[in-house]
Design an enzyme around this catalytic site. Structure first.
Site, PDB file in Angstrom:
ATOM      1  N   LYS A  35      39.870  41.117  29.717  1.00 50.44           N
ATOM      2  CA  LYS A  35      40.970  40.908  29.057  1.00 50.44           C
ATOM      3  C   LYS A  35      41.811  39.914  30.000  1.00 50.44           C
ATOM      4  CE  LYS A  35      43.383  44.739  30.994  1.00 50.44           C
ATOM      5  NZ  LYS A  35      44.053  46.359  30.911  1.00 50.44           N
ATOM      6  N   TYR A 267      63.727  23.261  48.871  1.00 48.96           N
ATOM      7  CA  TYR A 267      64.991  23.530  48.023  1.00 48.96           C
ATOM      8  C   TYR A 267      65.798  24.695  48.878  1.00 48.96           C
ATOM      9  CZ  TYR A 267      63.237  21.185  44.004  1.00 48.96           C
ATOM     10  OH  TYR A 267      62.704  20.162  43.064  1.00 48.96           O
TER      11      TYR A 267
HETATM   12  C1  PLP Z   1      43.048  46.906  31.641  1.00 44.85           C
HETATM   13  C2  PLP Z   1      42.571  48.437  31.397  1.00 44.85           C
HETATM   14  C3  PLP Z   1      41.397  48.769  32.112  1.00 44.85           C
HETATM   15  C4  PLP Z   1      40.880  48.039  33.390  1.00 44.85           C
HETATM   16  O1  PLP Z   1      41.794  48.594  34.390  1.00 44.85           O
HETATM   17  P1  PLP Z   1      41.537  48.389  35.726  1.00 44.85           P
HETATM   18  O2  PLP Z   1      42.516  49.013  36.673  1.00 44.85           O
HETATM   19  O3  PLP Z   1      41.775  46.897  35.943  1.00 44.85           O
HETATM   20  O4  PLP Z   1      40.191  48.730  36.229  1.00 44.85           O
HETATM   21  C5  PLP Z   1      40.884  49.874  31.459  1.00 44.85           C
HETATM   22  N1  PLP Z   1      41.252  50.445  30.348  1.00 44.85           N
HETATM   23  C6  PLP Z   1      42.332  49.908  29.622  1.00 44.85           C
HETATM   24  C7  PLP Z   1      42.757  50.458  28.338  1.00 44.85           C
HETATM   25  C8  PLP Z   1      42.846  48.864  30.085  1.00 44.85           C
HETATM   26  O5  PLP Z   1      44.009  48.447  29.581  1.00 44.85           O
END
Ligand code: PLP
Length: 376
Positions: A35, A267
């Protein structure tokens, strides 16, 4: 010619990390979570490398992320879990993408999508076992399941899995994990008792994949670990598990110049030179995802030495005070990468910005080119 500025993504690291995770979870399938543009690494090249490393599943939050994978030619198993009622359910079902159902509204949309395209939706029922986020509350599971069973009887869906996500995502030894697993197990038994065979169960994120084998079940869903970065919390450095960071964020020095003692930098003059010195200007700023809150704190490796950011981080650039270091315009600087190569750790940037490694890598902006190494 192009300058050095960019996020260098070592696809060999992605492949090897997935292999390491599969070795750790020997009896489970591995879903590489890709994702958020593969946590900023670039969806398609990263997904390909994860498959090459042995990922039998890919996981995405948004439906369009999953659809993009199919459009790029991925033919393996994909699960997507964060759709909204008016989302592209029909397209996902049509493309053979497994979908997560957390509520009646989503069930209605999925079933309507299956009807429209004339295919059977592959459904993972998500249960909220304690996170208080997505997922059906256990008390609402019977009603949702009755509705899904009716659709199953009509051939519109298959129930593939029951699954959940942990609340203390970086603390697999927490007693809350046991509690959540109990609720998951009850849900599993309840759904199985309705005659669902071969029902899968999955729960483990990176932290649980790395440190809690009793949570592995049929499938593990590591995200951050795929990229070679620790989830933090009670989990140690990623290198302790044989993982290495895939991303190295680099730039080349745009300008070096002398400044006298007592001169403000950037800045607000929140950094003032303590003696006659030289500064180097690095062309990455908060528009690129370098957190502004890390002004005076973020770390950079330049010619073998580490420096803190000097003064505020600007939209496009920031400075370091390099004193008498031999550094020229055009030389390479590294913001973070592989600690085994003495690069600053992404965790240092996380600390400097009161955040977590996840945010540092996923917030890198589109103005940072992704440059792929070791593609096969
Ligand atoms: C993002 C996510 C993961 C992966 O999580 P990590 O901590 O990056 O391993 C797994 N399951 C779900 C439902 C997620 O949203």
């Amino acid at each position: 010619m192009s300058n050095l500025r960019g996020a260098y993504i070592d696809l060999a690291a992605i492949r090897e990390n997935v292999t390491v995770l599969q070795d750790l979870a020997k009896n489970s399938e591995v879903m590489a979570v890709v994702k958020a543009d593969a946590y900023g690494h670039g969806l398609i090249p990263t997904a390909k490398a994860a498959r090459q490393g042995g990922a039998n599943w890919l996981g995405t939050a948004l439906l369009e992320e999953a659809i993009e994978l199919r459009k790029a030619g991925d033919q393996g198993k994909i699960l997507t879990w964060l759709g909204s009622p008016n989302d592209q359910w029909e397209k996902c079902v049509d493309l053979g993408i497994d979908v997560s159902v957390s509520s009646m509204e989503i069930a209605v949309s999925v079933i309507a999508g299956a009807k429209k395209c004339g295919k059977t939706a592959q459904v993972h029922i998500k249960v909220d076992t304690g996170l208080g986020r997505n997922g059906v509350s256990p008390k609402d599971l019977p009603e949702l399941l009755d509705y899904l069973l009716d659709a199953k009887a009509q051939g519109l869906i298959e129930i593939v899995a029951v699954w959940t996500h942990f609340a203390l995502a970086d603390a697999p030894s927490s007693p809350t994990i046991m509690k959540q697993l109990e609720v998951l197990d009850e849900s599993f038994k309840y759904i199985s008792s309705k005659g669902i065979r071969n029902l899968m169960k999955h729960a483990a994120n990176s932290a649980a994949t790395l440190t809690a084998p009793h949570t592995h079940f049929d499938l593990v869903r590591p995200g951050i670990a795929v990229y070679g970065i620790t989830p933090g919390g009670e989990v140690g450095p990623a290198s302790e598990f044989g993982l290495r960071p895939a991303m190295t964020l680099k730039a080349e020095v745009a300008l070096v110049k002398e400044l006298p003692k007592g001169h403000g930098i950037s800045y607000g003059s929140e950094y003032v030179t303590s003696k006659d010195t030289k500064i180097a200007l690095i062309p990455l700023g908060y528009a690129d995802g370098v957190p502004r809150i890390a002004g005076n704190k973020g770390v950079v490796l330049a010619n073998g030495k580490t420096f803190n950011v000097a003064g505020r981080i600007c939209m496009d650039q920031f400075m370091i005070d390099i004193d008498d270091l031999d550094l020229q315009a055009g030389d390479e600087v590294i913001l973070f990468g592989d600690p085994a190569k003495n690069h600053p750790d992404v965790e240092q940037w996380a600390k400097a910005s009161q955040s977590i490694g996840y945010e540092i890598i996923t917030r890198l902006g589109p103005r940072v080119p992704r440059i792929y190494l070791n593609e096969i």
